[in-house]
Motif scaffolding. Sequence first.
Motif, PDB file in Angstrom:
ATOM      1  N   GLN E 167       0.830  -1.209   0.000  1.00 30.50           N
ATOM      2  CA  GLN E 167       0.000   0.000   0.000  1.00 30.50           C
ATOM      3  C   GLN E 167       0.859   1.250   0.000  1.00 30.50           C
ATOM      4  O   GLN E 167       0.551   2.247  -0.639  1.00 30.50           O
ATOM      5  CB  GLN E 167      -0.904   0.019   1.229  1.00 30.50           C
ATOM      6  N   SER E 170       2.291   3.572  -2.868  1.00 33.21           N
ATOM      7  CA  SER E 170       1.600   4.722  -3.461  1.00 33.21           C
ATOM      8  C   SER E 170       2.315   6.026  -3.124  1.00 33.21           C
ATOM      9  O   SER E 170       2.122   7.031  -3.795  1.00 33.21           O
ATOM     10  CB  SER E 170       0.145   4.771  -2.987  1.00 33.21           C
ATOM     11  N   PHE E 181      -0.720   3.641  -8.155  1.00 33.12           N
ATOM     12  CA  PHE E 181      -1.492   4.808  -7.750  1.00 33.12           C
ATOM     13  C   PHE E 181      -1.114   6.026  -8.602  1.00 33.12           C
ATOM     14  O   PHE E 181      -1.978   6.764  -9.080  1.00 33.12           O
ATOM     15  CB  PHE E 181      -1.253   5.128  -6.274  1.00 33.12           C
ATOM     16  N   TYR E 185      -3.539   8.208 -10.865  1.00 30.73           N
ATOM     17  CA  TYR E 185      -3.693   9.634 -10.620  1.00 30.73           C
ATOM     18  C   TYR E 185      -3.386  10.437 -11.882  1.00 30.73           C
ATOM     19  O   TYR E 185      -4.094  11.374 -12.232  1.00 30.73           O
ATOM     20  CB  TYR E 185      -2.777  10.074  -9.481  1.00 30.73           C
ATOM     21  N   LYS E 186      -2.324  10.023 -12.574  1.00 30.43           N
ATOM     22  CA  LYS E 186      -1.939  10.779 -13.757  1.00 30.43           C
ATOM     23  C   LYS E 186      -2.996  10.685 -14.853  1.00 30.43           C
ATOM     24  O   LYS E 186      -3.330  11.676 -15.504  1.00 30.43           O
ATOM     25  CB  LYS E 186      -0.593  10.290 -14.286  1.00 30.43           C
ATOM     26  N   VAL E 187      -3.506   9.481 -15.029  1.00 22.75           N
ATOM     27  CA  VAL E 187      -4.558   9.325 -16.031  1.00 22.75           C
ATOM     28  C   VAL E 187      -5.756  10.187 -15.645  1.00 22.75           C
ATOM     29  O   VAL E 187      -6.328  10.916 -16.465  1.00 22.75           O
ATOM     30  CB  VAL E 187      -4.977   7.846 -16.163  1.00 22.75           C
ATOM     31  N   LEU E 194     -10.411  12.427 -12.152  1.00 22.81           N
ATOM     32  CA  LEU E 194      -9.695  12.027 -10.954  1.00 22.81           C
ATOM     33  C   LEU E 194     -10.549  11.174 -10.024  1.00 22.81           C
ATOM     34  O   LEU E 194     -10.111  10.143  -9.510  1.00 22.81           O
ATOM     35  CB  LEU E 194      -9.220  13.297 -10.238  1.00 22.81           C
ATOM     36  N   VAL E 195     -11.801  11.591  -9.815  1.00 23.53           N
ATOM     37  CA  VAL E 195     -12.662  10.872  -8.877  1.00 23.53           C
ATOM     38  C   VAL E 195     -12.831   9.427  -9.300  1.00 23.53           C
ATOM     39  O   VAL E 195     -12.659   8.494  -8.504  1.00 23.53           O
ATOM     40  CB  VAL E 195     -14.031  11.580  -8.796  1.00 23.53           C
ATOM     41  N   GLU E 196     -13.119   9.222 -10.568  1.00 23.27           N
ATOM     42  CA  GLU E 196     -13.336   7.856 -11.043  1.00 23.27           C
ATOM     43  C   GLU E 196     -12.077   7.018 -10.897  1.00 23.27           C
ATOM     44  O   GLU E 196     -12.109   5.885 -10.426  1.00 23.27           O
ATOM     45  CB  GLU E 196     -13.759   7.867 -12.517  1.00 23.27           C
ATOM     46  N   LEU E 198      -9.582   7.424  -8.902  1.00 26.49           N
ATOM     47  CA  LEU E 198      -9.222   7.154  -7.506  1.00 26.49           C
ATOM     48  C   LEU E 198     -10.083   6.045  -6.934  1.00 26.49           C
ATOM     49  O   LEU E 198      -9.601   5.162  -6.219  1.00 26.49           O
ATOM     50  CB  LEU E 198      -9.366   8.423  -6.674  1.00 26.49           C
ATOM     51  N   LEU E 199     -11.377   6.080  -7.261  1.00 24.37           N
ATOM     52  CA  LEU E 199     -12.254   5.009  -6.786  1.00 24.37           C
ATOM     53  C   LEU E 199     -11.805   3.678  -7.369  1.00 24.37           C
ATOM     54  O   LEU E 199     -11.751   2.661  -6.673  1.00 24.37           O
ATOM     55  CB  LEU E 199     -13.708   5.295  -7.181  1.00 24.37           C
ATOM     56  N   ALA E 201      -8.769   2.883  -8.355  1.00 22.75           N
ATOM     57  CA  ALA E 201      -7.533   2.466  -7.697  1.00 22.75           C
ATOM     58  C   ALA E 201      -7.834   1.884  -6.323  1.00 22.75           C
ATOM     59  O   ALA E 201      -7.298   0.839  -5.938  1.00 22.75           O
ATOM     60  CB  ALA E 201      -6.575   3.652  -7.579  1.00 22.75           C
ATOM     61  N   GLY E 202      -8.720   2.555  -5.583  1.00 19.51           N
ATOM     62  CA  GLY E 202      -9.083   2.058  -4.260  1.00 19.51           C
ATOM     63  C   GLY E 202      -9.627   0.647  -4.344  1.00 19.51           C
ATOM     64  O   GLY E 202      -9.257  -0.229  -3.558  1.00 19.51           O
ATOM     65  N   TYR E 205      -6.781  -1.854  -5.118  1.00 19.92           N
ATOM     66  CA  TYR E 205      -5.976  -2.097  -3.915  1.00 19.92           C
ATOM     67  C   TYR E 205      -6.730  -2.982  -2.948  1.00 19.92           C
ATOM     68  O   TYR E 205      -6.175  -3.899  -2.358  1.00 19.92           O
ATOM     69  CB  TYR E 205      -5.638  -0.776  -3.226  1.00 19.92           C
ATOM     70  N   PHE E 206      -8.020  -2.690  -2.764  1.00 22.05           N
ATOM     71  CA  PHE E 206      -8.775  -3.468  -1.791  1.00 22.05           C
ATOM     72  C   PHE E 206      -8.785  -4.931  -2.177  1.00 22.05           C
ATOM     73  O   PHE E 206      -8.533  -5.809  -1.357  1.00 22.05           O
ATOM     74  CB  PHE E 206     -10.207  -2.940  -1.678  1.00 22.05           C
TER      75      PHE E 206
END
Lengths: 276, 242, 242, 245, 225
Positions: E167, E170, E181, E185-187, E194-196, E198-199, E201-202, E205-206
Amino acid sequence: AQESATLKKIKDSGTISLGHRESSIPFSYYDDKQQVIGYSHELMLKVVDAVKAELKLAKLDTRLMPVTSQNRIPLVQNGTVDIECGSTTNNTERQKQVAFSNTIFIIGTRLMTRKDSGIKDFPDLAGKNVVTTAGTTSERLLRKLNEDKKLNMNIISAKDHGESFLTLETGRAVAFMMDDALLYGEMAKAKRAGDWAVVGTPQSREAYGCMLRKDDPGFKKIVDSAIAKAMTSGEAERVYNKWFMNPIPPKGLNLNFVLSEDMKALFKNPNDKAFE
Amino acid sequence: MISIRNVSKHYGSFQVLADCSTEVAKGEVIVVCGPSGSGKSTLIKCVNGLEPFQQGEIWLNGISVGDPKTNLPRLRAHVGMVFQNFELFPHMSIIDNLTVAQVKVLGRNLDESTNKSLKLLDRVGLKTQAGKFPGQLSGGQQQRVAIARALCMDPICMLFDEPTSALDPEMINEVLDVMVELAREGMTMMVVTHEMGFARKVAHRVIFMDHGRIIEDAGKEDFFGTPRSERAQVFLSKILQH
Amino acid sequence: MISIRNVSKHYGSFQVLADCSTEVAKGEVIVVCGPSGSGKSTLIKCVNGLEPFQQGEIWLNGISVGDPKTNLPRLRAHVGMVFQNFELFPHMSIIDNLTVAQVKVLGRNLDESTNKSLKLLDRVGLKTQAGKFPGQLSGGQQQRVAIARALCMDPICMLFDEPTSALDPEMINEVLDVMVELAREGMTMMVVTHEMGFARKVAHRVIFMDHGRIIEDAGKEDFFGTPRSERAQVFLSKILQH
Amino acid sequence: MGYHWNWAVLLAPTPSGGVTYLDWLLSGLKVTVALSLSSWILALVLGSIMGVLRTVPNRWLSGIASAYVEIFRNIPLLVQLFIWYFVLPELLPVGIGTAFKQLDPMLQQFLSAWICLGFFTSARVCEQVRAGIGSLPRGQKSAALALGFTLPQTYRFVLVPMAFRLIVPPLTSEFLNIFKNSAVCSTIGLLELAAQGRQLVDYTAQAYESFIAVTLLYVLINVVVMVAMRKVEERTRVPGYMGGK
Amino acid sequence: MYEFDWSSIPGALPFLWRGMCISLEITLTAIGVGILWGTLLALMRLSKLRVLGWFAAGYVNLFRSVPLVMVLLWFFLIVPQLLEKLLGLPPGSDARLSSAIVGFALFESAYYSEIIRAGIQSVPKGQASAAYALGMTYGQAMQLVILPQAFRNMVPLLLTQAIILFQDTSLVYVSALADFFGAAYKVGDRDGRLVELLLFAGAVYFVICYSASLLVKRFQKGTSA
Ligand SMILES: Nc1ncnc2c1ncn2[C@@H]1O[C@H](COP(=O)(O)OP(=O)(O)OP(=O)(O)O)[C@@H](O)[C@H]1O
Ligand SMILES: Nc1ncnc2c1ncn2[C@@H]1O[C@H](COP(=O)(O)OP(=O)(O)OP(=O)(O)O)[C@@H](O)[C@H]1O
Ligand SMILES: [Mg+2]
Ligand SMILES: [Mg+2]
């Protein structure tokens, strides 16, 4: 040419390290194939050609190194990158640490806001939330403005331009103050570019330059003359038109950012003066 | 007083108790013995509901332990229990170990509880240790404190689960002496132990368990005289030989 | 064979052993007893250099244990030691427990070691368990494996530290039987134990310790007949009573 | 290396006037400390509740608690932070989301960082509490029940107090972690220590002085916390138990 | 309510995958080096030689008192030249990755050494006595008896730390290295999504970390049986 440590290093290794930004649209950023493109980047490549010619090398490898606003100065100083062209403002504090090439671009700091927000200029911001990117000249100007004119704004300092725009887009702030060219760049990647407008009288003018290591006049001379040559020959204006007056990646949007008087003057008379 | 009727219990498919039945009358002292893993601890824990069981019934002073409506905490408050590893609360001083349940469970006031605690500590010969912590006492002393703690609740009967098996040989007797005295005063007791000397001295009956079953349930004389099952005989010969 | 001369040891200011002296002749069986904390384990660990000591000398088969020039690993390889908690290596199978030191310490080849191991496992009645892991055996079985492991090294003498005190009463005898046999075959042994039955049966001498001192060091008959010190008398009466 | 050292920069006045750059770092330190301490309280409270729930003999409660732990443990802190700050207000009902977004920006950032760090750390505290309770001898619970304590009383008077004493050392390192993790919160614009350090670099271009000063301040925090927690450890040490001697 | 637009994810998958590879590369190298160097540090810390003990304690405490972000920044700015000078690496090598790997490895060693030290201490003292009593030397006792058990006891903790480490990769955003990560973020930044991202990526990771922790649990059951 004069004895230059940087040139010697480049010659010995056959490689030049270029520092670039990752999302300073349209100066230096990634396209959707993760290739570095942009106005500053093209000028930097011209410098590379000049270096190659100067050293009479048959082959000169380039190493691309993305830098952030936080680490760009140390990376130039410690030799990780030989030259950085992106959207770095030339000012006196920075001149203590690094040298700047001839100015490559001149911007004014303005505001981006939603078209229907009713914000026309800086005085309209009184009592509102305004976002800007941390560590930029805009941040300083905005704070100063806030105190001088008692505007009572809430200033949000976001980590980078992308985050600043997100702050604006999600309604946390009514306006985003930044270098006008970059504001147009952010607009270029917005979901609905048509919703946004750049307004307000420019609060300052700033000169972008390429960063070099200090105390290496030999190298600076080559860089400066390469940039000057591009400008006086009309090559720079062609590059300008490509990035500011035509559709650009990633979304194919045209920034329609007309060549300013300052820029016209610069192209006629290239120099490395800071505006402060 | 205690009535265990056809109790069975299993963990998954493993049968820990199989159809166990016995009765303990008021004032009676019962010794439970048997090889390791035979279910002795489980049986005794079932008596005050510390272990649930799937079949059968246990009645304690007229209250059914297995009944979901029974207020187990209240029931347990009046059954004293002493464990192999003492299980004093290590973060409380000795006196706090004795008073905490009186105050929080029985709702006695602090003075009264403290008096009672000191009286019982005195009885087990440890009045001077009241301010110490369990970790600062020897095993034998800790076990005597544990007995005093149980007695503070004015129990109607006492359950012991191998109270001396974690002790150094020298300390076993100081604990057994307290238990013998308790038995002689007429306390109802169920004691899991291998101390056959103790059984000989004060037990009324001896229960022998193996593989979750009660194999022998006999008066003391019968048991030590002529135990009926072969398994019990082998067991006895082993633990008495050396 | 073993000669302990005026040995003293302390942890900081705490004296664990005070001026201990005794001799063990070849083929002799010595039982060491005494209350908890009296220094029995420490004494026996000093004999093969597992615990350093500050004063005095210990000679083992003509070699000085305390001498910094002594190659302790080589010395220990020829002294068998059995611990209270068996201390088998839980991550190795039984047969590996027996062979690892033969191969890595004595440099025997694997076949030879395995043969020897199986022979000794057979001797303690556990040949069939060779492939299992220690966690799959009962305590008594584990302790017999531990004895076999020590014997694999062809020890010139054996040290036992309360080999039966962590065992369920039922299992004590299976271990004692192995030890009795060993004693009768003429092995030199130093045994810390409270099993007075064992002492009566095979010990030549009994040593009684208290507070780090050797208080009694007497022939078996003398010791059980009329122990001279009061402390030893009290102790004996306590552990023999129940 | 062509670096121009200038430690005096720390005492130079900032462009916004009135204060020095050192004052910036100190105000960042204050935010870091305030954020970490308040998050720690949140983490302790939530973590203890969840930790206890994980050990109770009720499938539903322990299931909820374990889902909670898995979610907050298995997503990087950085991602969680972005989600709390940027994503959550968008997913809330419009009224609440907008109300939140109109708060003073500093407060918004602080609240998001506080909740994020608190929840993130609480999952770790929860696991420690559970381990602490689990490491108590099983007999402790039996003994308490046998004295007539109810299950909540058993936890309240016997299991939890002892478990906490056992887990002071691992909790200390979680406590230290929360200070270090708070450095990540600069990414949403919160002006804590690391962010002030970065700002100092942006304004003065004296990167090394800034990094060194910030690193030293973190080491200082660490030393203070360790000394404090050692005191706590001594206070809660149980005589005759685990190193109490 | 926010309008979600997930359309930029499919096209970015190759780039995200490259980012994931970098995250994994950092994680795996740091685990390998961390365990080796961490074991050495733990042995130093437990050794009778004071100097070694002090060195190890100083190392561990220093690394544990500085935020990882700061460590990475330091290593990004200092390690590249050191490496290039000391090892004579060709200047073309990417200093961002090597410095991140070195930074992580040294940082994680400090944490691993504490875990391993606890592991060694969790092996009952009697085991060492038993090994010595059989004539084993210190090295043999460690190698054959103590360390195998210590590692067995510590596997769950080591794996848990590995998940944390994964983790933490990142955080290499400080050197603009595109780990998973960073790539997301860059994409997101480039496409204004960004919101999409990040969700997304989250969620990734989960899934990875949760699966790994299930594995740890299964392992724990396996060894405790
Ligand atoms: N929670 C549990 N889950 C599964 N099996 C269990 C559990 N608790 C106990 N057992 C098993 O139940 C059997 C009886 O256990 P119990 O503790 O009652 O035996 P015991 O006669 O008291 O033995 P000892 O003399 O060793 O104390 C044992 O085989 C044990 O392994
Ligand atoms: N590492 C140590 N540091 C300090 N004191 C110790 C240490 N090891 C043992 N002791 C103390 O030395 C004394 C003797 O210990 P030892 O283990 O030899 O006793 P023992 O006679 O074997 O007792 P037991 O019958 O309980 O095994 C004890 O009081 C013990 O507390
Ligand atoms: Mg039992
Ligand atoms: Mg001993």
